[in-house]
Design a protein around this motif. Sequence first.
Motif, PDB file in Angstrom:
ATOM      1  N   LYS A  23       0.839  -1.201   0.000  1.00 50.69           N
ATOM      2  CA  LYS A  23       0.000   0.000   0.000  1.00 50.69           C
ATOM      3  C   LYS A  23       0.874   1.252   0.000  1.00 50.69           C
ATOM      4  O   LYS A  23       0.637   2.199  -0.760  1.00 50.69           O
ATOM      5  N   ALA A  24       1.880   1.250   0.874  1.00 49.35           N
ATOM      6  CA  ALA A  24       2.780   2.406   0.943  1.00 49.35           C
ATOM      7  C   ALA A  24       3.496   2.608  -0.383  1.00 49.35           C
ATOM      8  O   ALA A  24       3.685   3.748  -0.846  1.00 49.35           O
ATOM      9  N   LEU A  25       3.918   1.515  -1.021  1.00 48.50           N
ATOM     10  CA  LEU A  25       4.607   1.603  -2.299  1.00 48.50           C
ATOM     11  C   LEU A  25       3.688   2.151  -3.386  1.00 48.50           C
ATOM     12  O   LEU A  25       4.073   3.067  -4.129  1.00 48.50           O
ATOM     13  N   LEU A  26       2.488   1.616  -3.495  1.00 46.48           N
ATOM     14  CA  LEU A  26       1.540   2.089  -4.498  1.00 46.48           C
ATOM     15  C   LEU A  26       1.230   3.571  -4.298  1.00 46.48           C
ATOM     16  O   LEU A  26       1.198   4.349  -5.258  1.00 46.48           O
ATOM     17  N   GLU A  27       0.982   3.944  -3.066  1.00 48.98           N
ATOM     18  CA  GLU A  27       0.699   5.339  -2.750  1.00 48.98           C
ATOM     19  C   GLU A  27       1.850   6.243  -3.168  1.00 48.98           C
ATOM     20  O   GLU A  27       1.638   7.294  -3.784  1.00 48.98           O
ATOM     21  N   PHE A  28       3.080   5.817  -2.862  1.00 51.47           N
ATOM     22  CA  PHE A  28       4.247   6.615  -3.196  1.00 51.47           C
ATOM     23  C   PHE A  28       4.422   6.758  -4.706  1.00 51.47           C
ATOM     24  O   PHE A  28       4.686   7.856  -5.211  1.00 51.47           O
ATOM     25  N   LEU A  29       4.240   5.666  -5.440  1.00 52.52           N
ATOM     26  CA  LEU A  29       4.450   5.712  -6.882  1.00 52.52           C
ATOM     27  C   LEU A  29       3.388   6.530  -7.598  1.00 52.52           C
ATOM     28  O   LEU A  29       3.641   7.170  -8.622  1.00 52.52           O
ATOM     29  N   LEU A  30       2.160   6.547  -7.065  1.00 49.71           N
ATOM     30  CA  LEU A  30       1.065   7.253  -7.722  1.00 49.71           C
ATOM     31  C   LEU A  30       0.830   8.660  -7.175  1.00 49.71           C
ATOM     32  O   LEU A  30       0.417   9.552  -7.914  1.00 49.71           O
ATOM     33  N   LEU A  31       1.074   8.845  -5.895  1.00 53.51           N
ATOM     34  CA  LEU A  31       0.749  10.131  -5.269  1.00 53.51           C
ATOM     35  C   LEU A  31       1.938  10.861  -4.680  1.00 53.51           C
ATOM     36  O   LEU A  31       1.823  12.030  -4.307  1.00 53.51           O
ATOM     37  N   GLY A  32       3.100  10.194  -4.567  1.00 52.66           N
ATOM     38  CA  GLY A  32       4.232  10.809  -3.911  1.00 52.66           C
ATOM     39  C   GLY A  32       4.159  10.651  -2.404  1.00 52.66           C
ATOM     40  O   GLY A  32       3.324   9.911  -1.882  1.00 52.66           O
ATOM     41  N   LYS A  33       5.007  11.364  -1.691  1.00 52.27           N
ATOM     42  CA  LYS A  33       5.009  11.276  -0.231  1.00 52.27           C
ATOM     43  C   LYS A  33       3.739  11.890   0.333  1.00 52.27           C
ATOM     44  O   LYS A  33       3.265  12.920  -0.141  1.00 52.27           O
ATOM     45  N   VAL A  34       3.201  11.253   1.370  1.00 51.04           N
ATOM     46  CA  VAL A  34       1.977  11.686   2.007  1.00 51.04           C
ATOM     47  C   VAL A  34       2.253  11.886   3.478  1.00 51.04           C
ATOM     48  O   VAL A  34       2.900  11.046   4.121  1.00 51.04           O
ATOM     49  N   ASP A  35       1.783  12.975   4.052  1.00 50.86           N
ATOM     50  CA  ASP A  35       1.938  13.203   5.493  1.00 50.86           C
ATOM     51  C   ASP A  35       1.053  12.249   6.258  1.00 50.86           C
ATOM     52  O   ASP A  35      -0.067  11.933   5.835  1.00 50.86           O
ATOM     53  N   GLY A  36       1.535  11.804   7.416  1.00 47.97           N
ATOM     54  CA  GLY A  36       0.705  10.943   8.261  1.00 47.97           C
ATOM     55  C   GLY A  36       1.325   9.592   8.490  1.00 47.97           C
ATOM     56  O   GLY A  36       2.301   9.236   7.870  1.00 47.97           O
TER      57      GLY A  36
END
Length: 306
Positions: A293-306
């Motif tokens: 999940k963290a990888l997918l989020e990073f590849l599609l949205l970049g770094k996310v706070d939280g």
Amino acid sequence: MAARHFLTLLDLSPEELAYLIRRAISIKTGLKTQGPTYTPFANRTLAMIFEKSSTRTRVSFETAMAQFGGHALFLSSRDTQLGRGEPVGDTARVLSEMVDAVMIRTFSHQGLEAFAAASSVPVINALTDDYHPCQLLADVMTWTELRGNVRGKTAVWIGDGNNMCHSWINAARQFDFQLRICCPEGYEPREDILAAAGDRVSLVRDPRQAVDGADLVTTDVWASMGQEEEQAKRERDFADLQVTEALLDLAKPDALFLHCLPAHRGEEISETLLDDPRAVVWQEAGNRLHAQKALLEFLLLGKVDG
């Protein structure tokens, strides 16, 4: 901006990988306390191409997309034009027009690289004959959850110098820990991968010497997918490398045992090792979901706070 791919651990910087581990733990905590309420992937689609069988990889990626509010498409080589000879690059270009990311579990790492080179959306390596980087995200996440920062610690790989071993070598480079590899003569990891790790990685032939004072011990099946015809020979060659409770006793008192699964009880591990409290393989398997999940989020949205 060109798409970021994740074909090996070396595709991200050590800082980005450290972020992924922290983010995966945060995502897991949120899921356990609040349920799947974080859905950043509305109307996003992940294509999942499988040329090798899978349990953990398929379930974790498909569940990740569903819990994030997106959708995953299962594609096997039997059901797509890849299985009928369509060039890899053509398939990559077509899928890039339709989906947001592609996950591939296949044999040839070179084929995966060719696919990624032609893709304008992120491509994720979900296992090739050379590397299994998504498993290492879950492994380092598990180690970190239970024992804190892994920098400067010592892990031991016992078994074949295979795709998992290669990814453990890359992990030692990227997360800055020591890795001892214990394998029989003739089953060493690739020389170029080993050489690139420098003094972070060492070869030790005696398993008792390898695990002495180690923080973590891990292994894999002796015959990987595609090597089934070598099973009998490998059983003979690896006979002295079974990981048992007695072998783990030589590591540190708080040492952990990992296995990417599926495990062959009575072969690379003793019949009862997975029942030992030092074996944290179920947590490790579950962490595939959160790390990816963290990888997918990073590849599609970049770094996310939280």
